[in-house]
Every structure is written in structure tokens, then in C-alpha cells.
Scaffold this motif. Structure first.
Motif, short mmCIF file in Angstrom:
data_model
loop_
_atom_site.label_atom_id
_atom_site.label_comp_id
_atom_site.label_asym_id
_atom_site.label_seq_id
_atom_site.Cartn_x
_atom_site.Cartn_y
_atom_site.Cartn_z
N VAL A 1 29.64 29.87 39.53
CA VAL A 1 28.22 29.54 39.40
C VAL A 1 27.45 30.68 38.74
O VAL A 1 26.52 30.45 37.96
N ILE A 2 27.85 31.91 39.04
CA ILE A 2 27.17 33.07 38.43
C ILE A 2 27.65 33.29 37.00
O ILE A 2 26.85 33.51 36.08
N LEU A 3 28.94 33.21 36.80
CA LEU A 3 29.55 33.64 35.55
C LEU A 3 29.36 32.65 34.40
O LEU A 3 28.92 33.02 33.31
N ILE A 4 29.69 31.39 34.64
CA ILE A 4 29.73 30.41 33.54
C ILE A 4 28.37 30.18 32.89
O ILE A 4 28.24 30.28 31.66
N PRO A 5 27.30 29.89 33.66
CA PRO A 5 26.01 29.64 32.98
C PRO A 5 25.49 30.85 32.21
O PRO A 5 25.02 30.72 31.08
N ILE A 6 25.57 32.05 32.82
CA ILE A 6 25.03 33.24 32.16
C ILE A 6 25.84 33.60 30.93
O ILE A 6 25.29 33.87 29.85
N ALA A 7 27.17 33.63 31.07
CA ALA A 7 28.03 34.03 29.95
C ALA A 7 27.97 33.03 28.81
O ALA A 7 27.95 33.42 27.63
N SER A 8 27.93 31.73 29.13
CA SER A 8 27.89 30.73 28.07
C SER A 8 26.56 30.77 27.32
O SER A 8 26.53 30.64 26.09
N THR B 1 34.21 36.86 29.34
CA THR B 1 33.77 35.47 29.24
C THR B 1 32.73 35.31 28.13
O THR B 1 32.76 34.32 27.38
N MET B 2 31.84 36.27 27.99
CA MET B 2 30.88 36.24 26.88
C MET B 2 31.59 36.26 25.54
O MET B 2 31.20 35.54 24.61
N PHE B 3 32.63 37.07 25.43
CA PHE B 3 33.38 37.16 24.18
C PHE B 3 34.00 35.81 23.83
O PHE B 3 33.92 35.35 22.69
N PHE B 4 34.62 35.14 24.81
CA PHE B 4 35.24 33.84 24.56
C PHE B 4 34.20 32.80 24.15
O PHE B 4 34.42 32.02 23.22
N TYR B 5 33.08 32.78 24.85
CA TYR B 5 32.04 31.79 24.54
C TYR B 5 31.42 32.08 23.17
O TYR B 5 31.10 31.14 22.43
N THR B 6 31.22 33.34 22.84
CA THR B 6 30.65 33.68 21.53
C THR B 6 31.56 33.22 20.41
O THR B 6 31.11 32.62 19.42
N THR B 7 32.86 33.48 20.57
CA THR B 7 33.83 33.08 19.54
C THR B 7 33.91 31.57 19.43
O THR B 7 33.94 31.01 18.32
N PHE B 8 33.94 30.88 20.58
CA PHE B 8 34.08 29.42 20.56
C PHE B 8 32.82 28.76 19.99
O PHE B 8 32.92 27.81 19.20
N THR B 9 31.64 29.25 20.40
CA THR B 9 30.39 28.64 19.94
C THR B 9 30.20 28.82 18.44
O THR B 9 29.53 28.01 17.79
N SER B 10 30.78 29.87 17.89
CA SER B 10 30.66 30.10 16.44
C SER B 10 31.31 28.97 15.65
O SER B 10 30.95 28.75 14.48
N MET B 11 32.26 28.24 16.28
CA MET B 11 32.92 27.13 15.59
C MET B 11 32.12 25.83 15.67
O MET B 11 32.45 24.86 15.00
N ILE B 12 31.09 25.81 16.51
CA ILE B 12 30.25 24.61 16.62
C ILE B 12 29.23 24.64 15.49
O ILE B 12 28.48 25.61 15.35
N PRO B 13 29.15 23.60 14.67
CA PRO B 13 28.25 23.61 13.52
C PRO B 13 26.80 23.84 13.94
O PRO B 13 26.32 23.23 14.91
N SER B 14 26.11 24.70 13.22
CA SER B 14 24.69 24.95 13.51
C SER B 14 23.81 23.76 13.12
O SER B 14 22.62 23.73 13.48
N ASN B 15 24.39 22.78 12.40
CA ASN B 15 23.61 21.58 12.06
C ASN B 15 23.16 20.84 13.32
O ASN B 15 22.12 20.18 13.31
N LEU B 16 23.94 20.96 14.39
CA LEU B 16 23.54 20.32 15.65
C LEU B 16 22.24 20.93 16.18
O LEU B 16 21.37 20.21 16.67
N ASP B 17 22.10 22.24 16.06
CA ASP B 17 20.86 22.91 16.49
C ASP B 17 19.68 22.44 15.64
O ASP B 17 18.59 22.19 16.17
N GLU B 18 19.92 22.35 14.34
CA GLU B 18 18.84 21.94 13.44
C GLU B 18 18.40 20.50 13.71
O GLU B 18 17.21 20.19 13.70
N ALA B 19 19.38 19.64 13.97
CA ALA B 19 19.04 18.24 14.28
C ALA B 19 18.27 18.14 15.58
O ALA B 19 17.30 17.36 15.69
N ALA B 20 18.66 18.93 16.59
CA ALA B 20 17.94 18.92 17.86
C ALA B 20 16.53 19.47 17.70
O ALA B 20 15.58 18.97 18.31
N ALA B 21 16.37 20.50 16.84
CA ALA B 21 15.04 21.07 16.60
C ALA B 21 14.14 20.06 15.91
O ALA B 21 12.94 19.97 16.22
N ILE B 22 14.70 19.29 14.98
CA ILE B 22 13.91 18.24 14.31
C ILE B 22 13.42 17.20 15.31
O ILE B 22 12.30 16.68 15.20
#
Length: 278
Positions: free
Chosen positions: A82-89, A153-174
Motif C-alpha cells: 500500500v505504501i510502495l506501489i502508489p508512491i513509486a508508480s 520500484t521507481m526505476f522499474f515504473y519509470t522504465t515501463f511507463t516510458s514505453m506507454i505512448p504519451s498520446n494517451l496523456d494528450e488525449a486525456a488532456a483534450i
């Protein structure tokens, strides 16, 4: 393209696979075999037990300290997750979507901290925990474990999230979503594979952690499962009951095996999703 193997190569692959399976199952055979014999039985541990007995299983199953240790270990896992996953992700998401000197410096420092062995910080960590009054406390140990595991855990999440297209963020912002809503509604569901992987890592870490619990938890009612098994191996008056201790080991690994088989389809599904995404 389908590969065709010669009969000799197929036999070789089969024999090597069989050997690996035997080597993997051999420790389990020893645990089960020895746990079914009397503690005065001095015969070879490799020899199959001729007169199995289940007294040790009954003794462990009816021992209140075992159930207390199991409860403490499960509570440690839940609190740490509960402490680790939300903060690190969330931190990994922010680092993967940001750029600049400050972000690069944070990522570099994070990797450098990962290289510091935990034993090198043991004295200072223990002194700090004593001053804060967090010894003999499962929440205190969970906070410590989450802190020491945060960088990896931060390192793993940072590396994994980099593979998620940033277009999803832009679509959500729109659509009017802010950063936090975008993270929870769009990005975090895409992290199923790494989240399940890290949960398994946290679980096995809680089950196998020995050094920090040994120093931080000195009261028997605060023991985790590994400390409970260590107590079984120490025995009464320094005379260990090896079959009883082996039975304790079996009871210790049973919950994590059940968890793995229960989560197996999610693990495979997460890995397939990750492969498709890549």
C-alpha cells in the motif's frame, strides 16, 4: 516459422528438461520426506521414509505462534504494498513524462542509491528506528521496507511507463483530465504487468526477509514466518527438532505457492499485454 528438430535433439531437450525439473523439486522432496519422520530418526535424509507420521504437521497447525507469524507476514506485505506501489508508480510516471537537468539528476541519484547495499546502512537505520520508537512494530518495519525498496520500484515504473505512448496523456488532456486523473484513469491501468511483477517481488521479499526483521523484531508475538522457522531450527535447549523445523518450512512456503497459482493467469496476462504493448 515452425522449427523441426531431429529425434536426437528432441531426446536431449527432454532429458535436460527432466533433469532441471528433478533438481528444482529435490529440495521439496527433502522437506516432505524429513518432515514425515520422527526426530530421533538418524537415517539418511535422502532415504524414503518408511513409516510416515503427521505429528509435526498437527503441532505446527495448532501452534498459535505460527498463525501469529503468518498474520504478521501478511500484514507486512499489505502495508508495504500500500505504501510502495502508489508512491513509486506515481513518481515513475512523473519522471518518465518529464525532462530537464533536475529530472535527469533525480534519475541518476535514484540509480546510485540502488547500488548501496542495505547492510551498509544497518547501523544508522537501526539507530533511527530506535529513536522513532518503530522497533517491534510491523507498520514500522513495513515503512522501512517500503523506503528501502522505493528506488528500485521507481526505476522499474519509470522504465515501463516510458514505453506507454504519451498520446494517451494528450488525449486525456483534450478531454479535460488533469495529471492525477490521467494517471489513475488512463496510465495506471496500463501498468498491470509491472504492478503484478512488483507485488510478487514485495511478497517474496516479505516472506524471505531476515536481516531487518531479526534486528527490528525481538518479541516472539511480532515474529514473521522466517523468524518463526529460525526459532524452530534453534530448538529447545539448543537441540533442534529437524523434522519439526522442516515442517515449519513447508507451512511457510505453502501460502506463497497458493498465491502464485491464484495469480498465475494475471501474471501471464500481464506479460502478454506488455509484449503486445512493446
Amino acid at each position: 516459422m515452425n522449427q523441426k528438430y531431429s529425434p536426437a535433439r528432441k531426446i536431449g531437450i527432454f532429458l535436460i528438461s527432466l533433469l532441471l525439473i528433478v533438481l528444482y523439486c529435490f529440495p521439496l522432496y527433502l522437506l516432505v520426506n524429513v518432515s514425515l519422520r520422527d526426530y530421533q530418526d538418524l537415517s539418511s535424509r535422502l532415504a524414503f521414509t518408511k513409516d510416515p507420521m503427521f505429528d509435526h504437521y498437527v503441532k505446527i497447525a495448532t501452534d498459535p505462534l505460527f498463525w501469529t507469524a503468518l498474520k504478521n507476514t501478511v500484514l507486512l506485505f499489505l502495508l508495504e504494498a500500500v505504501i510502495l506501489i502508489p508512491i513509486a508508480s506515481l513518481a515513475g510516471y512523473g519522471l518518465s513524462r518529464s525532462s530537464g537537468l533536475v529530472v535527469r539528476s533525480i534519475r541518476t541519484i535514484n540509480v546510485l542509491i540502488m547500488m548501496i547495499p542495505g547492510t551498509a546502512l544497518l547501523v544508522g537505520t537501526y539507530s533511527l528506528m530506535v529513536k522513532l520508537g518503530l522497533t517491534n512494530s510491523i507498520p514500522g518495519l513495513a515503512l522501512l521496507s517500503a523506503g528501502t525498496g522505493m528506488t528500485g520500484t521507481m526505476f522499474f515504473y519509470t522504465t515501463f511507463t516510458s514505453m506507454i505512448p504519451s498520446n494517451l496523456d494528450e488525449a486525456a488532456a483534450i478531454d479535460g483530465a488533469g495529471v492525477i486523473r490521467t494517471y489513475f484513469s488512463v496510465i495506471f491501468p496500463q501498468m498491470k504487468a509491472i504492478t503484478i511483477t512488483r507485488l510478487i517481488g514485495v511478497l517474496t521479499g516479505c516472506w524471505n526477509s531476515y536481516l531487518m526483521p531479526m534486528y527490528m523484531l525481538t518479541k516472539s508475538e511480532k515474529f514473521t514466518l522466517l523468524l518463526y522457522v529460525r526459532k524452530l531450527f534453534s530448538g529447545q535447549v539448543n537441540i533442534p527438532n529437524i523434522p519439526l523445523a522442516y515442517t515449519g518450512c513447508l507451512f511457510m512456503i505453502l501460502p506463497i505457492l497458493v498465491f502464485y497459482f491464484a495469480m498465475q493467469k494475471y501474471i501471464i496476462g500481464g506479460q502478454l499485454d506488455s509484449a503486445v504493448k512493446g
